[in-house]
Enzyme design. Structure first.
Site, PDB file in Angstrom:
ATOM      1  N   LYS A  35      32.801  -6.998  -9.378  1.00  0.00           N
ATOM      2  CA  LYS A  35      31.759  -6.644  -8.405  1.00  0.00           C
ATOM      3  C   LYS A  35      31.912  -7.339  -7.062  1.00  0.00           C
ATOM      4  CE  LYS A  35      28.497 -10.033 -10.195  1.00  0.00           C
ATOM      5  NZ  LYS A  35      27.605 -10.305 -11.310  1.00  0.00           N
ATOM      6  N   ARG A 127      16.828 -14.924 -15.549  1.00  0.00           N
ATOM      7  CA  ARG A 127      17.136 -13.672 -14.877  1.00  0.00           C
ATOM      8  C   ARG A 127      16.912 -12.601 -15.940  1.00  0.00           C
ATOM      9  NH1 ARG A 127      22.710 -12.116 -11.752  1.00  0.00           N
ATOM     10  NH2 ARG A 127      23.247 -11.295 -13.814  1.00  0.00           N
TER      11      ARG A 127
HETATM   12  C1  LIG Z   1      28.244 -11.209 -12.045  1.00  0.00           C
HETATM   13  C2  LIG Z   1      28.065 -11.358 -13.479  1.00  0.00           C
HETATM   14  C3  LIG Z   1      29.005 -12.082 -14.226  1.00  0.00           C
HETATM   15  C4  LIG Z   1      30.199 -12.761 -13.603  1.00  0.00           C
HETATM   16  O1  LIG Z   1      29.789 -13.925 -12.935  1.00  0.00           O
HETATM   17  P1  LIG Z   1      30.826 -14.862 -12.140  1.00  0.00           P
HETATM   18  O2  LIG Z   1      30.023 -16.035 -11.729  1.00  0.00           O
HETATM   19  O3  LIG Z   1      31.313 -14.067 -10.986  1.00  0.00           O
HETATM   20  O4  LIG Z   1      31.921 -15.225 -13.080  1.00  0.00           O
HETATM   21  C5  LIG Z   1      28.812 -12.167 -15.582  1.00  0.00           C
HETATM   22  N1  LIG Z   1      27.747 -11.593 -16.186  1.00  0.00           N
HETATM   23  C6  LIG Z   1      26.819 -10.893 -15.497  1.00  0.00           C
HETATM   24  C7  LIG Z   1      25.664 -10.296 -16.232  1.00  0.00           C
HETATM   25  C8  LIG Z   1      26.936 -10.755 -14.128  1.00  0.00           C
HETATM   26  O5  LIG Z   1      26.026 -10.070 -13.449  1.00  0.00           O
END
Ligand SMILES: *Cc1c(COP(=O)(O)O)cnc(C)c1O
Length: 352
Positions: A35, A127
């Protein structure tokens, strides 16, 4: 053309391969998260060449567009209004709402398929996820009654909102749920998904991550650091992506504006400190592309002092390099600046 992001594909490949091997060494599968670079296909292709188990993104639009033969995972809890697309374009989705899971079931039935989900449990970061003290077991029972949903796994997310750091005490809350599901319901999970790049400090210390058998890694692949404490990881590159921006004006000017001070371009009343005459440079990007506070100049004597929609002003008074018009300044990036610069279509992406 400037401004541009210089994206080093060999360094990205190195980081992905190194972390994928580390995960496998610890008996974990890895989801490579795309992302932060908007699932750019040039980088997705690198993931495709390596032994990465899953590819994951928070936006269904990115999953729909990307070309990959890996299992696609939707990270953000789906909207009730996109369940058809989720069943169609994601092999697995992360979920926390029974109403949405039922809607996914209905859509999967209609599409004559079975959709895999990971049930998200909130163990304190606040969250997404079902709060761990609440009815996780009854929700598991309800999900198992749905014929077109396969409860493939259970998962949690940490260090995203609350900044909660994964450690044995915290992860035990997830392990307890896994054990309870087995003991009381006879349910086991293929995937027990821990979290994101904030778990890596545990792997690097060879510390236990309890029952977790999967991690979802994005930031560490591209910024080369774990995210519980923000420490660079020695065997990874921190500069996969750098920003290059050129100077479109170079002038000596005072540090304090002249005249009555009203509002700036964003409705705020600015305050200034007098540094005397300054060597000031203007870079051709602005708030529309990035928050300049999140740019880290490679020349540590460069100081960014302000921005408007499409200009960033730099104080170059103390640099040892005598910068001139047209020169290019280089910057390291934070997660936030990488995210917004990748998203801006005014910033060129250049691959090396
Ligand atoms: C963005 C995201 C991740 C990855 O997180 P990083 O800190 O970029 O490794 C993992 N799980 C969820 C649910 C996310 O939204």
């Amino acid at each position: 053309m400037y401004p541009r992001l210089r994206i080093d594909t060999a360094k990205y490949r190195h980081n992905v391969q190194t972390l994928q091997k580390l995960c496998h060494k610890h008996g974990l599968s890895m989801m490579a998260v795309t992302k932060v670079f908007c699932a750019d296909q040039r980088l997705v292709d690198i993931i495709n060449e390596l032994e990465v188990d899953y590819i994951a993104d928070s936006r269904i639009m990115n999953l729909r567009r990307m070309k990959t033969d890996r299992k696609k995972v939707l990270l953000r809890i789906p909207s009730l209004h996109e369940v058809d697309e989720v069943v169609l374009f994601a092999d697995v989705s992360l979920n926390s709402e029974m109403k949405t899971i039922k809607a996914l079931n209905k859509s999967a039935k209609y599409q004559d398929t079975v959709h895999d989900i990971i049930l998200m449990v909130d163990i304190g970061d606040l969250r997404e996820g079902v709060y761990y003290k609440e009815s996780v077991m009854s929700m598991i029972t309800d999900i198992q009654a749905l014929r077109h949903i396969n409860l493939k796994g259970i998962g949690t997310n940490l260090t995203c909102y609350g900044g909660v750091v994964p450690n044995q005490d915290t992860l035990k809350k997830l392990t307890d749920i896994v054990r309870l599901a087995k003991d009381t319901l006879g349910v086991t999970f293929d995937i027990i998904s821990g979290g994101n790049s904030s778990h890596l400090h545990l792997l690097y210390k060879n510390a236990s991550i309890d029952a977790v058998n999967n991690l979802r890694i994005g930031e560490a692949l591209i910024l080369g650091r774990e995210t519980a404490f923000g420490k660079p990881l020695d065997d990874l590159y921190q500069d996969v992506v750098t920003l290059e921006a050129d100077l479109i004006e170079m002038k000596q000017k005072p540090s304090i504006p002249e005249g009555d001070i009203g509002m700036d371009a964003f409705g705020k009343t600015p305050v200034f400190e007098d540094f005397g005459l300054m060597q000031r440079g203007i870079l051709a990007l602005g708030k529309q592309d990035v928050d300049f506070h999140e740019l880290i100049p490679e020349d540590t004597n460069v100081r960014l002092i302000g921005s408007s929609s499409d200009h960033i002003i730099a104080d170059l008074s103390n640099t040892s390099t005598p910068y001139k018009l047209g020169d290019v300044l280089r910057f390291r990036l934070s997660y936030g600046s990488l995210l917004s610069l990748m998203t801006s279509r005014y910033v060129e992406k250049s691959y090396v």
